[in-house]
Scaffold this motif. Sequence first.
Motif, short mmCIF file in Angstrom:
data_model
loop_
_atom_site.label_atom_id
_atom_site.label_comp_id
_atom_site.label_asym_id
_atom_site.label_seq_id
_atom_site.Cartn_x
_atom_site.Cartn_y
_atom_site.Cartn_z
N ASN A 59 61.87 -25.04 -32.45
CA ASN A 59 61.42 -25.19 -33.83
C ASN A 59 59.90 -25.23 -33.96
N ASP A 60 59.19 -24.82 -32.92
CA ASP A 60 57.73 -24.80 -32.95
C ASP A 60 57.27 -23.48 -33.56
N ARG A 61 57.05 -23.49 -34.87
CA ARG A 61 56.70 -22.26 -35.58
C ARG A 61 55.36 -21.70 -35.13
N LEU A 62 54.39 -22.57 -34.90
CA LEU A 62 53.06 -22.11 -34.50
C LEU A 62 53.09 -21.43 -33.14
N GLN A 63 53.85 -22.02 -32.20
CA GLN A 63 53.96 -21.42 -30.87
C GLN A 63 54.64 -20.05 -30.94
N LEU A 64 55.69 -19.97 -31.72
CA LEU A 64 56.41 -18.72 -31.87
C LEU A 64 55.51 -17.65 -32.49
N PHE A 65 54.77 -18.04 -33.50
CA PHE A 65 53.83 -17.12 -34.14
C PHE A 65 52.78 -16.64 -33.15
N ALA A 66 52.30 -17.55 -32.30
CA ALA A 66 51.29 -17.18 -31.30
C ALA A 66 51.83 -16.13 -30.34
N TRP A 67 53.09 -16.24 -29.93
CA TRP A 67 53.66 -15.24 -29.02
C TRP A 67 53.68 -13.85 -29.66
N PHE A 68 54.10 -13.79 -30.92
CA PHE A 68 54.12 -12.49 -31.60
C PHE A 68 52.71 -11.93 -31.76
N VAL A 69 51.75 -12.79 -32.08
CA VAL A 69 50.37 -12.33 -32.25
C VAL A 69 49.82 -11.78 -30.94
N LEU A 70 50.11 -12.47 -29.83
CA LEU A 70 49.63 -12.01 -28.52
C LEU A 70 50.23 -10.66 -28.15
N LEU A 71 51.48 -10.44 -28.50
CA LEU A 71 52.10 -9.13 -28.25
C LEU A 71 51.45 -8.05 -29.10
N ALA A 72 51.23 -8.34 -30.38
CA ALA A 72 50.61 -7.37 -31.27
C ALA A 72 49.18 -7.06 -30.83
N LEU A 73 48.47 -8.08 -30.40
CA LEU A 73 47.09 -7.89 -29.96
C LEU A 73 47.04 -6.96 -28.75
N PHE A 74 47.95 -7.14 -27.82
CA PHE A 74 47.93 -6.29 -26.62
C PHE A 74 48.16 -4.83 -26.99
N GLY A 75 49.01 -4.58 -27.97
CA GLY A 75 49.23 -3.20 -28.39
C GLY A 75 47.95 -2.55 -28.88
N VAL A 76 47.14 -3.32 -29.60
CA VAL A 76 45.86 -2.80 -30.09
C VAL A 76 44.85 -2.69 -28.96
N VAL A 77 44.81 -3.70 -28.10
CA VAL A 77 43.87 -3.70 -26.97
C VAL A 77 44.14 -2.52 -26.05
N LEU A 78 45.40 -2.27 -25.80
CA LEU A 78 45.78 -1.19 -24.89
C LEU A 78 45.27 0.15 -25.39
N LYS A 79 45.19 0.30 -26.69
CA LYS A 79 44.75 1.56 -27.27
C LYS A 79 43.24 1.65 -27.41
N GLY A 80 42.57 0.52 -27.72
CA GLY A 80 41.16 0.61 -28.07
C GLY A 80 40.18 -0.05 -27.14
N SER A 81 40.65 -0.79 -26.12
CA SER A 81 39.71 -1.54 -25.28
C SER A 81 39.04 -0.65 -24.24
N ARG A 82 37.75 -0.93 -24.02
CA ARG A 82 37.01 -0.27 -22.95
C ARG A 82 36.68 -1.25 -21.84
N SER A 83 37.13 -2.48 -21.96
CA SER A 83 36.85 -3.53 -20.98
C SER A 83 38.10 -3.81 -20.14
N PRO A 84 38.03 -3.57 -18.82
CA PRO A 84 39.19 -3.88 -17.97
C PRO A 84 39.62 -5.34 -18.04
N ASN A 85 38.66 -6.26 -18.05
CA ASN A 85 39.02 -7.68 -18.11
C ASN A 85 39.72 -8.03 -19.41
N LEU A 86 39.24 -7.49 -20.52
CA LEU A 86 39.87 -7.73 -21.81
C LEU A 86 41.32 -7.25 -21.79
N THR A 87 41.53 -6.07 -21.24
CA THR A 87 42.88 -5.50 -21.17
C THR A 87 43.78 -6.34 -20.29
N ARG A 88 43.27 -6.80 -19.15
CA ARG A 88 44.09 -7.55 -18.21
C ARG A 88 44.39 -8.96 -18.71
#
Length: 223
Positions: free
Chosen positions: A130-159
């Motif tokens: 029932n931790d809504r904030l934690q659940l939201f954080a997981w979805f945000v981290l997944l969405a962020l990686f999708g954008v990072v994978l496409k637009g990042s030029r920094s290996p550390n940022l991607t990893r």
Amino acid sequence: MYPSRLATNTTILTFGFVLQCVLVYVVFRRGIARRFPIFASLLVFQPVRAALLFGFSGHIDRSLASSLYEVLSFIDVVLQMMVVVELALHLIRGMGGWTRFRALLCLVLLGATSVFTWITLVLVPNRIFNDRLQLFAWFVLLALFGVVLKGSRSPNLTRISAGFSVFSLMQFSALAGRTVAFLDRDAGQYVAWSYVPAVGYLAIVVFWLITLQKESEQIPIPS
């Protein structure tokens, strides 16, 4: 013979504590903390949190221990969300700054993650999660990686983003497994699925230890 649950928990906690301390050293030693200070703060906080919970275990009453756990868990989630902001800002700066399209895309992604969070909360029994904030954080981290994978030029940022996204997937897998086990009233399977995030995070720590590079080798972020 199988190890007891106490022995398993102690082994995971001890091994995880050592690995996380080594990762903290590596992150500072390689200069990664200078560029990703909030990420480094989260890495420092996690072994400190584990040490506090372990140290106070059995020495304070249950209500106080539960309150301490909730406070530390809330701080952990807040730091995760701050890491999301930090990674997103690095990504945007590396792509040349904000545009209307990128701002709109950010709002759309936040809206989508909110909808997925609500759907998950509806589907999962309250007794499991029932931790809504934690659940939201997981979805945000997944969405962020999708954008990072496409637009990042920094290996550390991607990893860094990749590690968090894999951890989020592990959390969702464990949540689904626990839900099925709960509905089937299978206590053994429920406990087994509960270990997936902890063991998975250790693998991610090892991944970061191996792949994160010295920041002097990275592409500079344009101002």
